[in-house]
Design an enzyme around this catalytic site. Structure first.
Site, PDB file in Angstrom:
ATOM      1  N   ARG A  46       0.809  -1.291   0.096  1.00 34.50           N
ATOM      2  CA  ARG A  46      -0.038   0.041  -0.066  1.00 34.50           C
ATOM      3  C   ARG A  46       0.802   1.140   0.226  1.00 34.50           C
ATOM      4  O   ARG A  46       0.358   2.254  -0.505  1.00 34.50           O
ATOM      5  CB  ARG A  46      -1.080  -0.157   1.213  1.00 34.50           C
ATOM      6  CG  ARG A  46      -2.286  -0.642   0.970  1.00 34.50           C
ATOM      7  CD  ARG A  46      -3.382  -0.669   2.084  1.00 34.50           C
ATOM      8  NE  ARG A  46      -2.498  -1.315   3.323  1.00 34.50           N
ATOM      9  CZ  ARG A  46      -3.384  -1.512   4.250  1.00 34.50           C
ATOM     10  NH1 ARG A  46      -4.607  -1.507   4.369  1.00 34.50           N
ATOM     11  NH2 ARG A  46      -2.597  -1.901   5.338  1.00 34.50           N
ATOM     12  N   LYS A 145       0.149 -19.406   4.041  1.00 37.91           N
ATOM     13  CA  LYS A 145      -0.666 -19.782   5.114  1.00 37.91           C
ATOM     14  C   LYS A 145      -0.834 -18.513   6.065  1.00 37.91           C
ATOM     15  O   LYS A 145       0.133 -17.613   5.887  1.00 37.91           O
ATOM     16  CB  LYS A 145      -0.025 -21.062   5.865  1.00 37.91           C
ATOM     17  CG  LYS A 145       1.494 -20.642   6.606  1.00 37.91           C
ATOM     18  CD  LYS A 145       1.829 -21.561   7.477  1.00 37.91           C
ATOM     19  CE  LYS A 145       1.562 -21.402   8.766  1.00 37.91           C
ATOM     20  NZ  LYS A 145       2.532 -20.615   9.488  1.00 37.91           N
ATOM     21  N   HIS A 175       5.821 -24.366   3.148  1.00 43.57           N
ATOM     22  CA  HIS A 175       7.313 -24.488   2.918  1.00 43.57           C
ATOM     23  C   HIS A 175       8.109 -25.502   3.104  1.00 43.57           C
ATOM     24  O   HIS A 175       9.065 -25.905   2.793  1.00 43.57           O
ATOM     25  CB  HIS A 175       7.925 -23.373   3.162  1.00 43.57           C
ATOM     26  CG  HIS A 175       7.973 -22.922   4.527  1.00 43.57           C
ATOM     27  ND1 HIS A 175       7.401 -22.370   5.510  1.00 43.57           N
ATOM     28  CD2 HIS A 175       9.254 -22.956   5.178  1.00 43.57           C
ATOM     29  CE1 HIS A 175       8.045 -22.321   6.572  1.00 43.57           C
ATOM     30  NE2 HIS A 175       9.108 -22.648   6.353  1.00 43.57           N
ATOM     31  N   LYS A 179      11.439 -28.238   1.620  1.00 41.62           N
ATOM     32  CA  LYS A 179      12.639 -28.603   2.346  1.00 41.62           C
ATOM     33  C   LYS A 179      13.341 -29.770   1.655  1.00 41.62           C
ATOM     34  O   LYS A 179      12.707 -30.930   1.754  1.00 41.62           O
ATOM     35  CB  LYS A 179      12.479 -28.647   3.786  1.00 41.62           C
ATOM     36  CG  LYS A 179      12.257 -27.480   4.444  1.00 41.62           C
ATOM     37  CD  LYS A 179      12.426 -27.402   6.255  1.00 41.62           C
ATOM     38  CE  LYS A 179      11.693 -26.012   6.593  1.00 41.62           C
ATOM     39  NZ  LYS A 179      12.641 -25.004   6.731  1.00 41.62           N
ATOM     40  N   GLU A 213      12.051 -24.294  17.887  1.00 39.29           N
ATOM     41  CA  GLU A 213      12.445 -23.136  17.401  1.00 39.29           C
ATOM     42  C   GLU A 213      12.976 -22.294  18.435  1.00 39.29           C
ATOM     43  O   GLU A 213      12.757 -22.540  19.607  1.00 39.29           O
ATOM     44  CB  GLU A 213      11.632 -22.105  16.761  1.00 39.29           C
ATOM     45  CG  GLU A 213      10.930 -22.637  15.657  1.00 39.29           C
ATOM     46  CD  GLU A 213      10.096 -21.952  14.978  1.00 39.29           C
ATOM     47  OE1 GLU A 213      10.527 -21.129  14.209  1.00 39.29           O
ATOM     48  OE2 GLU A 213       8.825 -21.554  15.188  1.00 39.29           O
ATOM     49  N   ASP A 232      -0.436 -22.476  13.780  1.00 38.10           N
ATOM     50  CA  ASP A 232       0.558 -21.869  13.105  1.00 38.10           C
ATOM     51  C   ASP A 232       1.729 -23.014  12.506  1.00 38.10           C
ATOM     52  O   ASP A 232       2.137 -22.679  11.205  1.00 38.10           O
ATOM     53  CB  ASP A 232       1.562 -20.948  14.091  1.00 38.10           C
ATOM     54  CG  ASP A 232       2.598 -20.207  13.360  1.00 38.10           C
ATOM     55  OD1 ASP A 232       2.459 -19.724  12.185  1.00 38.10           O
ATOM     56  OD2 ASP A 232       3.747 -20.283  13.987  1.00 38.10           O
ATOM     57  N   HIS A 237       2.572 -27.515   8.905  1.00 37.61           N
ATOM     58  CA  HIS A 237       3.821 -28.226   8.616  1.00 37.61           C
ATOM     59  C   HIS A 237       3.942 -29.414   9.218  1.00 37.61           C
ATOM     60  O   HIS A 237       4.397 -30.556   8.520  1.00 37.61           O
ATOM     61  CB  HIS A 237       5.170 -27.330   9.387  1.00 37.61           C
ATOM     62  CG  HIS A 237       4.968 -25.719   8.727  1.00 37.61           C
ATOM     63  ND1 HIS A 237       4.609 -25.425   7.692  1.00 37.61           N
ATOM     64  CD2 HIS A 237       5.166 -24.899   9.296  1.00 37.61           C
ATOM     65  CE1 HIS A 237       4.870 -24.213   7.343  1.00 37.61           C
ATOM     66  NE2 HIS A 237       5.136 -23.831   8.559  1.00 37.61           N
ATOM     67  N   LYS A 336       8.161 -22.673  20.373  1.00 35.81           N
ATOM     68  CA  LYS A 336       9.150 -21.244  20.274  1.00 35.81           C
ATOM     69  C   LYS A 336       9.902 -21.162  21.690  1.00 35.81           C
ATOM     70  O   LYS A 336       9.528 -21.706  22.496  1.00 35.81           O
ATOM     71  CB  LYS A 336       8.435 -20.190  20.299  1.00 35.81           C
ATOM     72  CG  LYS A 336       7.429 -20.122  18.874  1.00 35.81           C
ATOM     73  CD  LYS A 336       7.640 -19.023  18.081  1.00 35.81           C
ATOM     74  CE  LYS A 336       6.896 -18.922  16.738  1.00 35.81           C
ATOM     75  NZ  LYS A 336       7.526 -19.079  15.318  1.00 35.81           N
TER      76      LYS A 336
END
Ligand code: BG6
Length: 486
Positions: A46, A145, A175, A179, A213, A232, A237, A336
């Site tokens: 934008r 996603k 994604h 891999k 992660e 998520d 995944h 995480k």
């Protein structure tokens, strides 16, 4: 092999994904000679800015992404010259006619529209593209996603995009499927005779899929806090990885043959009931701790609120209720701010049926196949061997270890590089079909509903740990442990 000339439009062209993954990935493909000179990459967002300003912003991002790779750096100026910027708002008319005209300058180019924006704008963007007549012929749309936040919202997005684009034009990206090790799983399973006869409940005790992660919220509070780890990471995944492990051999490496088999797995997932929810799922949220030796704040502090119940960690005992996998648990975990960044699939085989060695040999530990997705991609097959030397027959558990970097000495391409080129080529094998996305949600919905009903706070875990202790208990209840020696 170079792809045909294309125009790639990135809606969300100034966003994090575009700057950190898509554009660096395209640069690498360009440097490898895969992108024809006439191809154009059009960033759309934008903000008002010129092509030159956009190129400057992208250059900064590329410099960060490629580090000290001088050869790649030398290709940056020519790559930047392919970039065009357009300021467009999906909800306003201005600029769309000019945008249509820009794309029509090259009638023979394949058109790829990458929707890297909030899904709430997908419908508006698709309608604009149709109004400009850009949806026909060799046009493809890529959906990033999240595709919805439950079955109903996913179906609504799929309906709306499907009203403009045909299913074969829609590329729903996950994604993880791009891999390298995930594709290697297919090679291992289906290009070797060794594994397939053992690949079932008779020989496999359980499977573990871990995506750990070290990062925290990463300025994504708005999205992440309404999502959480289950939506998520698991819905897409981890379930896609599970499908790759559990699916039947497709007749050929063709898009629908592969996706039909994955769909069957998703539909065979045993529904998790309210009664067992606390036995088979664990939700966690990180508190302050340390990551890589540096003190880091807890999730609520990062968020700036103290009333969020969003989970940043989830562990689940899943089961694939079919002939091949009856009774074999698939333990999934992701979180995480965990101790290490590591993604791996561990296939644990059963014990030998009878032990011929006496106690002094030590135990015969089960074979284990570990597929490491990141970092240090590779495959390890843990075997029992005789401890070398003269001291009698003692057993040792050692891995046949193949590190891709050491074995091949080449850089492993990033998932997005491969997947973007697959879109241009029109190959949807590594993309999710509509029914797959909806089947995955159909398994996730009841878990979300049960959690909602319970209204329990997530279990707190220290940043830099391996997650809540309840996740250890989840596997220990059936006498197993999380893999520690990858
Ligand atoms: C994304 C999630 O899909 O995958 C992020 O939205 C997560 O929360 C990321 O960090 C992980 O991807 P990778 O390739 O770094 O393992």
């Amino acid at each position: 092999v170079p792809v045909d000339p294309f125009d790639l439009v990135i809606f969300g062209g100034t966003g994090d994904l575009a700057l950190r993954k898509l554009l660096p990935g395209l640069l690498r493909r360009y440097a490898d000679g895969q992108i024809p000179e006439s191809a154009r990459i059009i960033g759309v967002a934008r903000d008002t800015q010129t092509d030159a300003e956009y190129r400057e912003k992208v250059e900064e991002a590329l410099t960060r992404a490629i580090g000290d790779d001088a050869a790649l750096g030398a290709r940056v100026p020519a790559f930047l010259a392919k970039l065009i910027y357009r300021s467009l708002d999906a909800t306003k008319d201005e600029g769309w006619d000019e945008f249509g005209a820009l794309l029509k300058e090259y009638q023979d180019h394949i058109r790829v529209f990458y929707l890297s924006t909030s899904p709430s704008l997908f419908v508006d963007f698709c309608t604009r593209l149709r109004d400009q007549g850009l949806h026909e012929g060799a046009a493809r749309v890529v959906l990033e996603k999240p595709i919805g936040k439950d079955s109903a919202s996913a179906a609504a997005i799929n309906d709306a995009v499907g009203a403009v684009f045909a299913e074969h034009q829609i590329f729903r990206i996950d994604h993880y499927l791009g891999k390298e090790t995930v594709q290697n799983l297919l090679a291992l399973r289906f290009a070797n005779i060794l594994f397939e006869p053992l690949w079932n409940a008779n020989r496999i005790d359980h499977v573990q899929i871990t995506v750990a992660e070290t990062v925290g919220l990463e300025k994504r509070a708005g999205y992440y806090d309404t999502s959480g780890a289950l939506r998520d990471m698991v819905q897409n995944h981890l379930l896609q990885l599970l499908c790759m492990v559990a699916m039947e051999p497709p007749a050929a490496m063709q898009a629908d043959a592969v996706r039909d088999e994955k769909l069957k797995v998703l539909r065979s997932l045993k529904p998790i009931t309210r009664e067992e929810i606390n036995q088979v799922t664990v939700r966690g949220q990180y508190r302050a701790g340390a990551s890589g030796g540096v003190a880091v704040p807890g999730y609520l502090d990062e968020l700036g609120r103290n009333d969020s119940r969003t989970e940043t960690y989830v562990a689940i005992k899943a089961e694939v209720d079919n002939w091949r996998w009856a009774g074999v648990p698939f333990y999934l975990r992701t979180g995480k701010r965990l101790a290490e960044r590591v993604s791996e699939i561990v296939v644990s085989f059963r014990h030998v049926p009878h032990m011929i060695f006496d106690e002094s040999a030590g135990p015969a530990l089960p074979n284990k196949l570990v597929l490491r997705l990141q970092p240090d991609e590779g495959v390890k097959l843990w075997l029992m061997i005789k401890d070398p030397g003269p001291g009698g027959l003692r057993l040792q558990h050692v891995p046949l270890d193949m590190s891709f970097a050491e074995a091949f000495g080449v850089r492993q391409p990033e998932a997005y590089e491969r997947l973007l080129m697959d879109v241009v080529r029109g190959n949807p094998t590594l993309f999710m079909r509509r029914d797959e996305v909806e089947a995955a949600w159909a398994w996730i919905d009841p878990i979300l509903a049960a959690w909602d009903e319970l209204r329990e706070a997530p279990k707190s875990y220290t940043s830099g740990s391996w997650g809540p202790s309840a996740a250890v208990a989840l596997v220990e209840r059936s006498g197993r442990t999380w893999n520690e020696d990858s």
